[in-house]
Design a protein around this motif. Sequence first.
Motif, PDB file in Angstrom:
ATOM      1  N   ALA A 140       0.848  -1.191   0.000  1.00 38.51           N
ATOM      2  CA  ALA A 140       0.000   0.000   0.000  1.00 38.51           C
ATOM      3  C   ALA A 140       0.882   1.239   0.000  1.00 38.51           C
ATOM      4  N   VAL A 141       0.525   2.198  -0.831  1.00 34.80           N
ATOM      5  CA  VAL A 141       1.297   3.429  -0.936  1.00 34.80           C
ATOM      6  C   VAL A 141       0.357   4.602  -0.703  1.00 34.80           C
ATOM      7  N   SER A 142       0.822   5.581   0.054  1.00 32.98           N
ATOM      8  CA  SER A 142       0.040   6.793   0.265  1.00 32.98           C
ATOM      9  C   SER A 142       0.969   7.981   0.128  1.00 32.98           C
ATOM     10  N   ARG A 143       0.372   9.165   0.034  1.00 27.12           N
ATOM     11  CA  ARG A 143       1.207  10.353  -0.045  1.00 27.12           C
ATOM     12  C   ARG A 143       1.929  10.534   1.287  1.00 27.12           C
ATOM     13  N   ARG A 144       3.043  11.194   1.230  1.00 27.63           N
ATOM     14  CA  ARG A 144       3.802  11.459   2.447  1.00 27.63           C
ATOM     15  C   ARG A 144       3.144  12.603   3.200  1.00 27.63           C
ATOM     16  N   ARG A 145       2.906  12.420   4.473  1.00 28.15           N
ATOM     17  CA  ARG A 145       2.257  13.434   5.293  1.00 28.15           C
ATOM     18  C   ARG A 145       3.225  14.564   5.602  1.00 28.15           C
ATOM     19  N   GLY A 146       2.683  15.765   5.736  1.00 35.57           N
ATOM     20  CA  GLY A 146       3.482  16.914   6.122  1.00 35.57           C
ATOM     21  C   GLY A 146       3.877  16.820   7.583  1.00 35.57           C
ATOM     22  N   GLN A 147       4.920  17.552   7.951  1.00 33.91           N
ATOM     23  CA  GLN A 147       5.397  17.548   9.324  1.00 33.91           C
ATOM     24  C   GLN A 147       4.284  18.012  10.256  1.00 33.91           C
ATOM     25  N   GLY A 148       3.992  17.209  11.246  1.00 32.20           N
ATOM     26  CA  GLY A 148       2.984  17.574  12.227  1.00 32.20           C
ATOM     27  C   GLY A 148       1.548  17.312  11.795  1.00 32.20           C
ATOM     28  N   GLU A 149       1.340  16.808  10.584  1.00 35.11           N
ATOM     29  CA  GLU A 149      -0.024  16.605  10.083  1.00 35.11           C
ATOM     30  C   GLU A 149      -0.798  15.580  10.912  1.00 35.11           C
ATOM     31  N   LEU A 150      -0.174  14.453  11.221  1.00 36.61           N
ATOM     32  CA  LEU A 150      -0.851  13.446  12.037  1.00 36.61           C
ATOM     33  C   LEU A 150      -1.148  13.972  13.433  1.00 36.61           C
ATOM     34  N   GLU A 151      -0.210  14.675  14.010  1.00 38.47           N
ATOM     35  CA  GLU A 151      -0.435  15.248  15.335  1.00 38.47           C
ATOM     36  C   GLU A 151      -1.623  16.191  15.305  1.00 38.47           C
ATOM     37  N   ALA A 152      -1.711  17.021  14.275  1.00 32.99           N
ATOM     38  CA  ALA A 152      -2.830  17.957  14.155  1.00 32.99           C
ATOM     39  C   ALA A 152      -4.149  17.204  14.002  1.00 32.99           C
ATOM     40  N   GLN A 153      -4.150  16.116  13.243  1.00 32.41           N
ATOM     41  CA  GLN A 153      -5.370  15.328  13.068  1.00 32.41           C
ATOM     42  C   GLN A 153      -5.808  14.701  14.389  1.00 32.41           C
ATOM     43  N   VAL A 154      -4.862  14.217  15.156  1.00 34.89           N
ATOM     44  CA  VAL A 154      -5.180  13.604  16.451  1.00 34.89           C
ATOM     45  C   VAL A 154      -5.744  14.653  17.406  1.00 34.89           C
ATOM     46  N   ALA A 191      -4.205  21.511  23.668  1.00 37.25           N
ATOM     47  CA  ALA A 191      -3.887  22.528  22.665  1.00 37.25           C
ATOM     48  C   ALA A 191      -4.774  22.326  21.438  1.00 37.25           C
ATOM     49  N   ASP A 192      -4.815  23.344  20.584  1.00 39.82           N
ATOM     50  CA  ASP A 192      -5.477  23.229  19.296  1.00 39.82           C
ATOM     51  C   ASP A 192      -4.390  23.221  18.211  1.00 39.82           C
ATOM     52  N   GLU A 193      -4.789  23.264  16.938  1.00 44.24           N
ATOM     53  CA  GLU A 193      -3.795  23.218  15.867  1.00 44.24           C
ATOM     54  C   GLU A 193      -2.841  24.412  15.927  1.00 44.24           C
ATOM     55  N   ALA A 194      -3.369  25.586  16.241  1.00 45.11           N
ATOM     56  CA  ALA A 194      -2.510  26.764  16.356  1.00 45.11           C
ATOM     57  C   ALA A 194      -1.527  26.589  17.518  1.00 45.11           C
ATOM     58  N   GLY A 195      -1.996  25.981  18.592  1.00 47.94           N
ATOM     59  CA  GLY A 195      -1.124  25.716  19.732  1.00 47.94           C
ATOM     60  C   GLY A 195      -0.004  24.753  19.378  1.00 47.94           C
ATOM     61  N   LEU A 196      -0.326  23.743  18.557  1.00 46.19           N
ATOM     62  CA  LEU A 196       0.711  22.804  18.112  1.00 46.19           C
ATOM     63  C   LEU A 196       1.765  23.515  17.270  1.00 46.19           C
ATOM     64  N   ALA A 197       1.319  24.374  16.368  1.00 47.40           N
ATOM     65  CA  ALA A 197       2.265  25.122  15.535  1.00 47.40           C
ATOM     66  C   ALA A 197       3.148  26.011  16.408  1.00 47.40           C
ATOM     67  N   ALA A 198       2.540  26.640  17.411  1.00 42.24           N
ATOM     68  CA  ALA A 198       3.309  27.491  18.323  1.00 42.24           C
ATOM     69  C   ALA A 198       4.333  26.675  19.104  1.00 42.24           C
ATOM     70  N   LEU A 199       3.942  25.464  19.526  1.00 38.69           N
ATOM     71  CA  LEU A 199       4.897  24.590  20.224  1.00 38.69           C
ATOM     72  C   LEU A 199       6.073  24.230  19.328  1.00 38.69           C
ATOM     73  N   LEU A 228       0.160  10.016  20.424  1.00 36.09           N
ATOM     74  CA  LEU A 228      -0.415  10.532  21.669  1.00 36.09           C
ATOM     75  C   LEU A 228       0.662  10.745  22.733  1.00 36.09           C
ATOM     76  N   THR A 229       1.602   9.828  22.825  1.00 35.19           N
ATOM     77  CA  THR A 229       2.681   9.951  23.805  1.00 35.19           C
ATOM     78  C   THR A 229       3.559  11.158  23.489  1.00 35.19           C
ATOM     79  N   ARG A 230       3.850  11.373  22.220  1.00 34.96           N
ATOM     80  CA  ARG A 230       4.649  12.554  21.840  1.00 34.96           C
ATOM     81  C   ARG A 230       3.890  13.844  22.121  1.00 34.96           C
ATOM     82  N   LEU A 231       2.586  13.848  21.830  1.00 40.28           N
ATOM     83  CA  LEU A 231       1.768  15.024  22.119  1.00 40.28           C
ATOM     84  C   LEU A 231       1.704  15.298  23.618  1.00 40.28           C
ATOM     85  N   HIS A 232       1.673  14.241  24.406  1.00 40.82           N
ATOM     86  CA  HIS A 232       1.672  14.394  25.866  1.00 40.82           C
ATOM     87  C   HIS A 232       2.987  15.017  26.333  1.00 40.82           C
TER      88      HIS A 232
END
Length: 136
Positions: free
Chosen positions: A13-27, A84-92, A60-64
Motif C-alpha cells: 500500500a502506498v500513500s502520499r507522504r504526510r506533512g510535518q505535524g499533520e498526524l499530530e494535528a489530526q489527532v 492545545a489546538d492546531e494553532a497551539g501545536l504550531a506554536a509549540l 499521543l505519547t509525543r503530544l503528551h
Amino acid sequence: MTEHERDDRGPGAVSRRRGQGELEAQVVTALRQAGGARTAGWVQERLGTGLAYTTVITILTRLHAKGAVSRERVGRSFEWTAVADEAGLAALRMRRVLDAESDREAVLARFVTALSPHDEQLLRGLLAEDPGEGED
C-alpha cells in the motif's frame, strides 16, 4: 518504495507522504471534537486512515510530552484529552525551534524580517495588546 511511502494498510500500500505535524494535528482535532477524554482506540477509529494502534499511541505519547494532550489512567490504559489546538501545536513547534538556537535575537530578527507586510502588522498588533486584556 521507502518506509515513509508505505502506510499501515497492508503490504504494497502506498500513500502520499504526510506533512510535518499533520498526524499530530489530526489527532488533536479529533480529541478536541470529542468533547471529553477518549481512548487511543477511539482516536484510531476516528482517524480512519488505517493507522496501526501502536502508531496512534506513539503520536499521543509525543503530544503528551509536548503538553498538547493530557492523559488519565483508566484501568490498564489511558484516556486522552486535547489541551492545545492546531494553532497551539504550531506554536509549540516554533518554540522548540527557537529554544534549540543559541542566538535567539538573531533568529527572531530573521523571522520578523521574513514576514509578509500583513503578517508583520498582525504581529505588531498582537505585541501591542495589553497582556491582561481578555482575562477575567
